[in-house]
Design a protein around this motif. Structure first.
Motif, short mmCIF file in Angstrom:
data_model
loop_
_atom_site.label_atom_id
_atom_site.label_comp_id
_atom_site.label_asym_id
_atom_site.label_seq_id
_atom_site.Cartn_x
_atom_site.Cartn_y
_atom_site.Cartn_z
N GLU A 245 46.74 33.79 54.06
CA GLU A 245 45.66 34.78 54.20
C GLU A 245 45.75 35.84 53.11
OE1 GLU A 245 43.89 37.91 57.55
OE2 GLU A 245 45.43 36.46 58.09
N ARG A 246 46.98 36.30 52.86
CA ARG A 246 47.16 37.31 51.80
C ARG A 246 46.81 36.71 50.43
NH1 ARG A 246 47.11 42.78 51.67
NH2 ARG A 246 47.90 43.45 49.64
N ALA A 247 47.19 35.44 50.24
CA ALA A 247 46.90 34.78 48.95
C ALA A 247 45.39 34.69 48.73
CB ALA A 247 47.53 33.39 48.94
N GLU A 248 44.63 34.40 49.79
CA GLU A 248 43.17 34.34 49.65
C GLU A 248 42.62 35.69 49.23
OE1 GLU A 248 41.04 31.78 49.76
OE2 GLU A 248 42.88 30.60 49.76
N LEU A 249 43.17 36.77 49.81
CA LEU A 249 42.74 38.13 49.41
C LEU A 249 43.05 38.40 47.95
CD1 LEU A 249 43.83 40.30 52.49
CD2 LEU A 249 41.50 39.87 51.71
N ARG A 250 44.23 37.96 47.51
CA ARG A 250 44.64 38.22 46.13
C ARG A 250 43.75 37.48 45.14
NH1 ARG A 250 46.93 42.56 45.17
NH2 ARG A 250 47.60 41.72 43.15
N LYS A 251 43.24 36.30 45.54
CA LYS A 251 42.37 35.53 44.63
C LYS A 251 41.11 36.33 44.30
CE LYS A 251 43.75 30.93 46.26
NZ LYS A 251 43.31 29.74 47.04
N GLY A 252 40.66 37.15 45.24
CA GLY A 252 39.43 37.89 45.04
C GLY A 252 39.60 39.23 44.36
N ILE A 253 40.83 39.57 44.01
CA ILE A 253 41.09 40.88 43.39
C ILE A 253 41.20 40.72 41.88
CG2 ILE A 253 42.75 42.76 43.19
CD1 ILE A 253 43.47 42.30 46.11
N GLU A 254 40.47 41.57 41.17
CA GLU A 254 40.54 41.52 39.71
C GLU A 254 41.91 42.00 39.26
OE1 GLU A 254 38.22 43.37 35.80
OE2 GLU A 254 37.52 43.78 37.84
N LYS A 255 42.62 41.19 38.50
CA LYS A 255 43.98 41.52 38.08
C LYS A 255 43.97 42.43 36.85
CE LYS A 255 45.61 38.64 41.17
NZ LYS A 255 44.31 38.11 41.65
N LYS A 256 44.85 43.42 36.90
CA LYS A 256 45.01 44.29 35.75
C LYS A 256 45.91 43.61 34.72
CE LYS A 256 44.66 48.48 38.55
NZ LYS A 256 45.35 49.72 39.01
N ASP A 257 45.85 44.12 33.50
CA ASP A 257 46.70 43.58 32.45
C ASP A 257 48.11 44.15 32.60
OD1 ASP A 257 47.75 42.43 30.24
OD2 ASP A 257 46.79 43.79 28.81
N ASN A 258 48.89 43.53 33.48
CA ASN A 258 50.23 44.05 33.75
C ASN A 258 51.25 42.90 33.72
OD1 ASN A 258 49.40 42.76 36.02
ND2 ASN A 258 49.96 44.38 37.44
N LEU A 259 51.19 42.11 32.65
CA LEU A 259 52.10 40.98 32.53
C LEU A 259 53.56 41.41 32.53
CD1 LEU A 259 50.18 38.79 29.90
CD2 LEU A 259 50.32 38.48 32.39
N ASP A 260 53.82 42.61 31.96
CA ASP A 260 55.21 43.09 31.94
C ASP A 260 55.74 43.28 33.36
OD1 ASP A 260 55.11 43.08 29.24
OD2 ASP A 260 54.81 45.23 29.00
#
Length: 469
Positions: A227-242
């Motif tokens: 359920e949490r993974a599904e929520l994360r799919k819909g969130i725009e990721k910031k550029d925080n590769l570090d």
């Protein structure tokens, strides 16, 4: 008391309307079906910890039921007084309160004042002075449940000093200005703590960075986290590769804690920090206690913890150095995290000075595995203590042995270091603001009795404030 101030009974200062002094309803008049999630808020003792009624943590009644309890309704500008239980509590419903109308509970009474005679805020401040508390509790009984005998009659007879309305307004304006500054500082600290807690929950409770890494790598997500993974799919990721690189991209099953990030571990609390427990010297021997801090050690109770937020550097009582030595009371060093674990379970604070505590409080000292005091604080504040025993007896079942064995999540070092780097900025700001709150509170508490008795007039108070601030 200033010689030019008259005193009047509250009965002479009440509003000239029916029900201006009224008790809360008997509990039997409110049934379970009368409670709703939104409606008319009920004021209980939990809302009366400060000068103003706190607009949070309410139970609510239906508007229809509240209308039936018309005599127990309270409005902005009314004083609410606890007459049974934690007696001595007095708060005013401020003019910028969240709600227009409230119901007082059965342990409270409300007073509406005639504003052509007295400023209700002035009466509220009077009750916060030593003289005001003395007069309020003059008819208190401590047998069984503490209570003010014949509460309505007793409160009506309390004498209130009344300078001119103009002078009342000046005193109120001065004290309220200090209270407003204190409140603003508290709100700033609440915001900073919320930011820290949000980061902790995202990284170490919901495992968001690990889920994001697992999704990006195409690794399996455990069913419990889908359920949490599904929520994360819909969130725009910031550029925080570090930041993402500090976290693993897989989960593994831990027998006691369920799914945790791969490579992280679970250890007992006593393995991640030195844990000590407080102690109380014999109460029948008052020589071991003091009400002054000078040359003594701050001694913290659960009640003191309830009056503090995030940090603690003072208390209502102190221990003498002789008592510390004679009874081998553990000294808690600055920066230790303390946790209440008896009766009131789960209050957490960081020691901002060297102190001691009673036996209901555990101390987490010198955390290991790169854990910071900020991580330990957030972990203990988020921990589900009901997982340590049955819900019906958890408040009495937890003991020091259970606390020392409670499970602690140990993330990898790089994630902990990054959390420390970010959260330390928030906590350092909170610490500074906390000191400012302490200075303003001490100043207000020094001025309040002097202004309320007429010993100090506004021009002299202004000089004192300028010297401190």
């Amino acid at each position: 008391m200033a010689s030019d101030w008259n005193e009047y009974k509250i009965d002479d200062l009440k509003a000239p309307v029916k029900g201006s002094i009224a008790m809360g309803p008997f509990g039997s008049r409110i049934k379970a079906e009368n409670f709703v999630t939104e409606g008319i808020p009920i004021i209980k003792g939990g809302q009366l910890h400060g000068a103003y009624v706190s607009d949070s943590g309410f139970d609510f009644l239906t508007p229809e039921k509240a209308e039936e309890l018309k005599s127990s309704q309270a409005y902005r500008g009314d004083l609410v007084i606890t007459h049974r239980g934690t007696i001595g509590q007095v708060s005013i419903i401020p003019h910028d309160s969240l709600y227009e109308k409230y119901i007082v509970s059965q342990s409270q009474l409300k007073v509406s004042f005639d504003k052509t005679k007295v400023n209700p805020y002035f009466v509220n401040y009077f009750f916060r002075s030593h003289l005001g508390q003395h007069r309020l509790l003059a008819n208190a009984s401590q047998v069984g449940v503490p209570a003010i005998a014949k509460a309505s009659t007793s409160v009506k007879a309390i004498m209130i000093p009344c300078p001119s309305l103009e002078e009342q307004n000046k005193v109120v304006g001065y004290l309220k200005n200090l209270d407003d500054k204190i409140e603003l500082n508290r709100q700033m600290n609440e915001t900073l703590e919320a930011m820290s807690q949000a980061l902790f929950k995202s990284w170490f409770v919901d495992f968001d960075p690990v889920i994001d890494n697992a999704l990006a790598a195409g690794n399996a997500i455990p069913d419990e986290l889908l359920e949490r993974a599904e929520l994360r799919k819909g969130i725009e990721k910031k550029d925080n590769l570090d930041i993402q690189a500090l976290f693993p991209d897989e989960f593994e099953l831990n027998e006691g804690m369920g799914w945790i990030p791969k490579g992280w571990s679970i250890k007992k609390a006593e393995e991640i920090a030195s844990i000590t427990i407080g102690k109380t010297p014999p109460r029948k021997e008052p020589k071991w206690f003091s009400d002054t801090q000078k040359d003594n050690l701050v001694w913290v109770s659960i009640r003191d913890m309830g009056n503090s937020n995030v940090f603690i550097d003072d208390s209502s009582e102190y221990l003498t150095k002789e008592s510390i030595k004679k009874f081998n009371v553990k000294i808690v060093p600055k920066d230790a995290v303390i946790l209440s674990f008896k009766l009131t379970l789960g209050r957490v604070l960081i020691a901002q000075t060297e102190l001691a505590t009673n036996e209901a409080i555990a101390h987490f000292v010198n955390p290991k595995f790169s854990m910071s005091k900020e991580y330990v604080y957030c972990y203990l504040d988020n921990f589900d203590y009901y997982s340590l025993g049955s819900t019906s007896s958890i408040a009495t079942a937890v003991n020091s042995k259970i606390i020392k064995a409670m499970p602690f999540l140990v993330p990898n070092e790089s994630a902990l270091e990054q959390f420390k780097k970010i959260s330390k900025m928030y906590f350092d700001k909170m610490s500074g603001i906390n000191q400012n709150i302490r200075t303003l509170t001490n100043l207000r508490d020094t001025l309040l009795p002097k202004l309320m008795s007429g010993e100090l007039r506004i021009p002299d108070a202004a000089v004192l404030v300028d010297e401190v601030l």
